[in-house]
Design a protein around this motif. Structure first.
Motif, PDB file in Angstrom:
ATOM      1  N   TYR A  51       0.818  -1.213   0.000  1.00  0.00           N
ATOM      2  CA  TYR A  51       0.000   0.000   0.000  1.00  0.00           C
ATOM      3  C   TYR A  51       0.854   1.265   0.000  1.00  0.00           C
ATOM      4  O   TYR A  51       0.329   2.349  -0.149  1.00  0.00           O
ATOM      5  CB  TYR A  51      -0.912   0.030   1.235  1.00  0.00           C
ATOM      6  N   VAL A  82      -8.457  -1.408  -4.757  1.00  0.00           N
ATOM      7  CA  VAL A  82      -8.121  -0.529  -3.624  1.00  0.00           C
ATOM      8  C   VAL A  82      -8.336   0.914  -4.065  1.00  0.00           C
ATOM      9  O   VAL A  82      -8.850   1.747  -3.315  1.00  0.00           O
ATOM     10  CB  VAL A  82      -6.663  -0.754  -3.169  1.00  0.00           C
ATOM     11  N   GLY A  85     -11.671   2.165  -3.600  1.00  0.00           N
ATOM     12  CA  GLY A  85     -12.131   2.328  -2.220  1.00  0.00           C
ATOM     13  C   GLY A  85     -12.318   1.019  -1.484  1.00  0.00           C
ATOM     14  O   GLY A  85     -12.859   0.997  -0.378  1.00  0.00           O
ATOM     15  N   GLU A  86     -11.891  -0.112  -2.059  1.00  0.00           N
ATOM     16  CA  GLU A  86     -12.065  -1.383  -1.348  1.00  0.00           C
ATOM     17  C   GLU A  86     -11.228  -1.377  -0.072  1.00  0.00           C
ATOM     18  O   GLU A  86     -10.086  -0.917  -0.057  1.00  0.00           O
ATOM     19  CB  GLU A  86     -11.649  -2.553  -2.246  1.00  0.00           C
ATOM     20  N   SER A  87     -11.794  -1.928   0.993  1.00  0.00           N
ATOM     21  CA  SER A  87     -11.103  -1.896   2.280  1.00  0.00           C
ATOM     22  C   SER A  87      -9.982  -2.935   2.306  1.00  0.00           C
ATOM     23  O   SER A  87      -9.955  -3.871   1.493  1.00  0.00           O
ATOM     24  CB  SER A  87     -12.089  -2.217   3.403  1.00  0.00           C
ATOM     25  N   LEU A  88      -9.100  -2.797   3.301  1.00  0.00           N
ATOM     26  CA  LEU A  88      -8.014  -3.762   3.477  1.00  0.00           C
ATOM     27  C   LEU A  88      -8.588  -5.158   3.719  1.00  0.00           C
ATOM     28  O   LEU A  88      -8.130  -6.144   3.144  1.00  0.00           O
ATOM     29  CB  LEU A  88      -7.120  -3.324   4.650  1.00  0.00           C
ATOM     30  N   ASP A  90     -11.460  -6.496   2.769  1.00  0.00           N
ATOM     31  CA  ASP A  90     -11.996  -7.111   1.549  1.00  0.00           C
ATOM     32  C   ASP A  90     -10.901  -7.448   0.549  1.00  0.00           C
ATOM     33  O   ASP A  90     -10.982  -8.450  -0.159  1.00  0.00           O
ATOM     34  CB  ASP A  90     -13.059  -6.198   0.920  1.00  0.00           C
ATOM     35  N   THR A  91      -9.884  -6.617   0.514  1.00  0.00           N
ATOM     36  CA  THR A  91      -8.766  -6.903  -0.401  1.00  0.00           C
ATOM     37  C   THR A  91      -8.069  -8.194   0.029  1.00  0.00           C
ATOM     38  O   THR A  91      -7.782  -9.073  -0.791  1.00  0.00           O
ATOM     39  CB  THR A  91      -7.758  -5.726  -0.400  1.00  0.00           C
ATOM     40  N   HIS A 107       2.069  -1.401   4.718  1.00  0.00           N
ATOM     41  CA  HIS A 107       0.873  -0.573   4.894  1.00  0.00           C
ATOM     42  C   HIS A 107       1.209   0.616   5.781  1.00  0.00           C
ATOM     43  O   HIS A 107       2.038   0.496   6.693  1.00  0.00           O
ATOM     44  CB  HIS A 107      -0.250  -1.416   5.517  1.00  0.00           C
TER      45      HIS A 107
END
Ligand code: ASP
Length: 308
Positions: A51, A82, A85-88, A90-91, A107
């Protein structure tokens, strides 16, 4: 590898003394050619989930995994969901559904390791979480010193870490590791970067560079972590360089001789001058070279366990 049953390298102290010795031995065996990398991670799947920007660490993890025969997928925010806007969470769930054996992650949030560990069964390696830790950097720094000095223990060595200690995950991991190998650590920098409270944790503290460099064997320069400064005012970079920048004259005054290290990326003319970067006492290139062997050893131990 870990002292817990979980296969993880989140902090240096996840490594017991025996695991630490094994990791260095394995890294050295890869370096000398005693251990052959080919095929050791054949059929394994390593995901680099980064990230934050990275050159050295990401390249070196990728080369290390490929040399061991693993398949590698790189995931960065740009070009993935990502960026939508996908969250950590869900990723990581998406990555997990593809069955990785190892997730190497970086991160900006110090809480990221806990989230990632909760969502995956893969082994996890921390390649930098906020200002908390960067264990493979400390391990490669130690291996660089071991090979430069031709000894495993660093007893009696005085390492001055100069710069933005408070925001540096490299400093944190080295503060965990170097004393375990017998070295003394002195933290040097302005009080906005080096708190006097570090003395209570057993470290020496100096706010003046001249005093901080006195009698040291190694000068580990740290980058000013502008991206992590919130309301910290350290003045201009020119003024910082005047007070804390490493010049050849300052390095020459370290008697009898001090080695120079920097985790990179280096801001030439801020932490140190071009002349110091190009000086034979500067170990930056050697640090990068050792990075690959340390990461090969870490991946190998996490995935295959056993002796090299
Ligand atoms: N590359 C190191 C890190 O990711 C050092 C730095 O960025 O200053 O922490």
């Amino acid at each position: 590898m870990a002292t817990t049953s979980r296969r993880r390298l989140i902090r240096v102290n996840d490594l017991s003394d025996a695991a630490l010795a094994e990791l260095f031995a394995r890294a050295r065996a890869f370096e000398t050619g005693e251990a052959l990398p080919g095929g050791r991670l054949q059929g394994r799947f390593v995901v680099n989930l980064f990230y934050e920007n990275s050159t050295r660490t990401r390249v070196s993890f990728e080369v290390a995994a490929k040399r061991l025969g693993a398949e590698v997928v790189n995931v960065t925010p740009a070009g993935t969901s990502v960026a939508k806007g996908e969250s950590l969470v869900d990723t990581v769930r998406t990555i997990e559904a593809n069955g990785p054996d190892v997730i190497v992650f970086r991160h900006q949030d110090s809480g990221a390791p806990e989230v990632i560990e909760r969502e995956t069964k893969a082994a996890v390696i921390n390649a930098g979480d906020g200002s908390r830790g960067h264990p493979t950097q400390a391990l490669l720094d130690a291996m660089t010193l071991q090979s430069t000095l031709q000894r495993e223990r660093l007893d009696g060595l005085m390492v001055a870490m100069v710069g933005d200690v408070i925001h540096s995950r490299v400093a944190r991991s080295n503060m965990d590791l170097l004393p375990r190998l017998g070295a003394r650590v002195r933290l040097v920098g302005p009080s906005c970067f080096v708190a006097d409270g570090f003395r209570d944790l057993g470290f020496e503290v100096a706010h003046d560079l001249e005093e901080g460099l006195r009698g040291c064997d190694v000068v580990m320069m740290l980058r000013v972590q502008l991206e992590r400064h919130q309301g910290v005012s350290f003045g201009s970079t020119r003024e910082y360089h005047r007070r804390y920048g490493l010049t050849k004259e300052r390095l020459d005054r370290c008697a009898p001789q001090a080695w120079v290290m920097h985790p990179g990326p280096t801001n030439r003319g801020v932490e140190m001058t071009d002349e110091v970067m190009d000086d034979p006492r500067c170990l930056v290139r050697s640090q990068v070279e050792h990075g690959m062997f340390v990461r090969m050893a870490a991946l190998d131990m996490l995935v295959s366990g056993g002796a090299a």
